[in-house]
Write a protein that holds these residues in place. Structure first.
Motif, PDB file in Angstrom:
ATOM      1  N   VAL A 115       0.872  -1.172   0.000  1.00  0.00           N
ATOM      2  CA  VAL A 115       0.000   0.000   0.000  1.00  0.00           C
ATOM      3  C   VAL A 115       0.909   1.221   0.000  1.00  0.00           C
ATOM      4  CG1 VAL A 115      -1.860   1.226   1.172  1.00  0.00           C
ATOM      5  CG2 VAL A 115      -1.767  -1.275   1.275  1.00  0.00           C
TER       6      VAL A 115
ATOM      7  N   SER B 254      -1.209  -1.223  -4.270  1.00  0.00           N
ATOM      8  CA  SER B 254      -2.285  -0.232  -4.204  1.00  0.00           C
ATOM      9  C   SER B 254      -1.630   1.132  -4.099  1.00  0.00           C
ATOM     10  CB  SER B 254      -3.201  -0.487  -2.996  1.00  0.00           C
ATOM     11  OG  SER B 254      -4.070  -1.559  -3.229  1.00  0.00           O
TER      12      SER B 254
ATOM     13  N   LEU C 218      -2.198   4.565  -3.843  1.00  0.00           N
ATOM     14  CA  LEU C 218      -3.403   5.293  -3.463  1.00  0.00           C
ATOM     15  C   LEU C 218      -3.587   6.607  -4.225  1.00  0.00           C
ATOM     16  CD1 LEU C 218      -3.456   4.697   0.404  1.00  0.00           C
ATOM     17  CD2 LEU C 218      -4.375   3.284  -1.443  1.00  0.00           C
TER      18      LEU C 218
ATOM     19  N   PHE D 103      -7.657   7.228  -4.616  1.00  0.00           N
ATOM     20  CA  PHE D 103      -8.463   6.575  -3.584  1.00  0.00           C
ATOM     21  C   PHE D 103      -9.147   7.617  -2.710  1.00  0.00           C
ATOM     22  CE2 PHE D 103      -9.229   4.673   0.566  1.00  0.00           C
ATOM     23  CZ  PHE D 103      -9.850   3.486   0.212  1.00  0.00           C
TER      24      PHE D 103
ATOM     25  N   PRO E 165     -10.312   8.935   0.588  1.00  0.00           N
ATOM     26  CA  PRO E 165      -9.991   8.644   1.977  1.00  0.00           C
ATOM     27  C   PRO E 165     -11.070   9.062   2.977  1.00  0.00           C
ATOM     28  CG  PRO E 165      -8.949  10.687   1.385  1.00  0.00           C
ATOM     29  CD  PRO E 165      -9.710  10.233   0.164  1.00  0.00           C
TER      30      PRO E 165
ATOM     31  N   GLU F 223     -10.132  -3.524  -2.042  1.00  0.00           N
ATOM     32  CA  GLU F 223      -8.963  -3.469  -1.168  1.00  0.00           C
ATOM     33  C   GLU F 223      -8.989  -4.588  -0.126  1.00  0.00           C
ATOM     34  OE1 GLU F 223      -6.317  -1.216  -1.804  1.00  0.00           O
ATOM     35  OE2 GLU F 223      -7.628  -1.268  -3.564  1.00  0.00           O
TER      36      GLU F 223
ATOM     37  N   TRP G 137      -7.527   5.370   4.033  1.00  0.00           N
ATOM     38  CA  TRP G 137      -7.590   3.994   3.532  1.00  0.00           C
ATOM     39  C   TRP G 137      -7.830   3.022   4.682  1.00  0.00           C
ATOM     40  CZ3 TRP G 137      -4.797  -0.537   4.234  1.00  0.00           C
ATOM     41  CH2 TRP G 137      -4.940  -1.520   3.257  1.00  0.00           C
TER      42      TRP G 137
END
Length: 241
Positions: A9, A40, A42, A47, A49, A88, A116
């Protein structure tokens, strides 16, 4: 290690950063040893959050008093979490190794990574009441670090279960405290040197510290302050009769 799966991540927006270089090194090293690696990224994923009602599909259990934890727990159990969270979580479930790659901002993770965690580590999927442990670095790592004289936190315990009159009282108590807040003495912090950090099961007070505490009414409040229990009297030592 062939057949193992890793999830990285990554929380850094700049491809030329050392964090990306570290990610690349991780991918290269693991793949050379037969690992399957998923990343991932982000920022690249954009992404989201921010936890919200949009994190569940279908009707909430209580639409008039939406509580994120219980609602997402139910949604997880019933397969009603939003697709980005599910994606995820599936990566996490498949992983034998999880690597968080991020810059340290203010003694904590970047906001996008914190978000996340907040959205992906849903109740039921990632933790339950019987399998949780909390400790936060904000007071020491941010305020104390910057030279603030940190005052005792104002904590409202189990606020989601408190009746209206109790909540009103909490507000009144806070107003009362604010009236004399400038006169308060700053809290102190329990230094890591008080603990045996080599203990496998977690932090354990050194024997000499334990001996010094025997005559005290209250035990140490780790991460908060000394000399006063939180909540009041919760750390009063048992009295032998």
């Amino acid at each position: 290690m062939a057949g193992r799966k890793a999830l990285i991540v990554l929380a850094h927006e700049e491809k030329t950063s050392f964090n990306h270089a570290m990610k690349d090194a991780s991918v290269d090293a693991l793949q050379k040893r037969g690992w399957s690696v998923t990343v991932s990224d982000l920022y690249k994923m954009k992404f989201n959050p921010v936890p919200s009602r949009d994190d569940i599909t279908g009707k909430p259990k209580d639409p008039n008093n939406f509580k994120y934890g219980p609602e997402t727990a139910s949604a997880w159990a019933e397969g009603r979490l939003s697709s980005d969270i599910v994606a995820e979580q599936k990566k996490l479930e498949a992983a034998d190794l999880l690597i968080f790659q991020f810059p340290l901002y203010w003694f904590s993770v970047p906001a996008i990574l914190k978000g996340w965690v907040e959205r992906v580590f849903t109740q039921g999927f990632a933790y339950s009441v019987s399998t949780m442990y909390g400790s936060g670095p904000f007071q020491s790592g941010v305020l104390h670090f910057c030279g603030f004289q940190v005052l005792e936190p104002q904590i409202a315990y189990s606020i989601s279960h408190a009746p209206e009159d109790a909540r009103l009282q909490i507000l009144e108590d806070w107003k009362k405290r604010l009236a004399a807040i400038w006169e308060e003495k700053p809290i102190s912090f329990v230094p890591d040197s008080n603990f045996d950090l080599s203990y496998v099961g977690g932090f354990v007070l050194k024997q000499e510290v334990q001996d010094g505490q025997k005559a005290q009414k209250y035990g140490l409040s780790v991460g908060q302050h000394l000399g006063k229990a939180i909540p009041p009297d919760s750390q009063v030592k048992a009295q032998k009769k």
